[in-house]
Scaffold this motif. Sequence first.
Motif, mmCIF file in Angstrom:
data_model
loop_
_atom_site.group_PDB
_atom_site.id
_atom_site.type_symbol
_atom_site.label_atom_id
_atom_site.label_comp_id
_atom_site.label_asym_id
_atom_site.label_seq_id
_atom_site.Cartn_x
_atom_site.Cartn_y
_atom_site.Cartn_z
ATOM 1 N N LEU A 11 6.449 -6.474 32.066
ATOM 2 C CA LEU A 11 6.983 -7.383 33.086
ATOM 3 C C LEU A 11 7.755 -8.481 32.375
ATOM 4 N N SER A 12 8.954 -8.768 32.866
ATOM 5 C CA SER A 12 9.754 -9.871 32.318
ATOM 6 C C SER A 12 10.033 -10.876 33.420
ATOM 7 N N VAL A 13 9.855 -12.162 33.111
ATOM 8 C CA VAL A 13 10.148 -13.218 34.078
ATOM 9 C C VAL A 13 10.842 -14.369 33.363
ATOM 10 N N GLN A 14 11.557 -15.176 34.129
ATOM 11 C CA GLN A 14 12.213 -16.351 33.580
ATOM 12 C C GLN A 14 11.202 -17.484 33.443
ATOM 13 N N GLU A 15 11.408 -18.277 32.415
ATOM 14 C CA GLU A 15 10.575 -19.464 32.224
ATOM 15 C C GLU A 15 10.621 -20.331 33.483
ATOM 16 N N GLY A 16 9.453 -20.823 33.883
ATOM 17 C CA GLY A 16 9.365 -21.673 35.057
ATOM 18 C C GLY A 16 9.077 -20.927 36.342
ATOM 19 N N ARG A 17 9.310 -19.606 36.337
ATOM 20 C CA ARG A 17 9.056 -18.808 37.534
ATOM 21 C C ARG A 17 7.605 -18.340 37.550
ATOM 22 N N ILE A 18 7.237 -17.651 38.633
ATOM 23 C CA ILE A 18 5.885 -17.123 38.743
ATOM 24 C C ILE A 18 5.807 -15.730 38.099
#
Lengths: 111, 113
Positions: A11-18
């Motif tokens: 799983l990849s997410v942007q910093e600050g996101r959930i």
Amino acid sequence: DQQVKQNSPSLSVQEGRISILNCDYTNSMFDYFLWYKKYPAEGPTFLISISSIKDKNEDGRFTVFLNKSAKHLSLHIVPSQPGDSAVYFCAATLSARQLTFGSGTQLTVLP
Amino acid sequence: EADIYQTPRYLVIGTGKKITLECSQTMGHDKMYWYQQDPGMELHLIHYSYGVNSTEKGDLSSESTVSRIRTEHFPLTLESARPSHTSQYLCASSETGTNYGYTFGSGTRLTVV
């Protein structure tokens, strides 16, 4: 027969996101669930847990939700930070016997 | 600072050699465990102990053996290493009556050539 399943290997997410990591289990008798975090070349470290009599447990940026009818639990990380990048293992136990682990989800938090 | 220690961290050894992976904990925990993990796979329990002179095999069949002569020490031995034993071996301990959380060591990465 895998009793604890983590169907998303990564799983990849942007910093600050959930970040939402999911886990399914097949044994309805499990009475305690845990999440562990693992960095490369280190052993897993305990993150957060939940008893089967609850449906939510919160600790800072980390919240675990349990849906017993669906035999599903999830870990929410808000906000996500680059230091959260690691492999996350879901685990379950019955009557304090040995833990059964899922195969893990590699979380990458992008700056 | 780690309270459970595994040595060696990395080991490359030839086929047929006898090896012992060490695990020691300073927390006085009754319960100790050995898990085996391959990349991208779940941790498989291979041995556990609920106290001195008590050892049991886990869910995953393993050719290794363990002993628990002292509370703090839970070594794992392979009498004759084979390439199929190449894996990461993780030792853990827990205290009876707690919230079931395990404390893990840093693991031993074993490669059999």
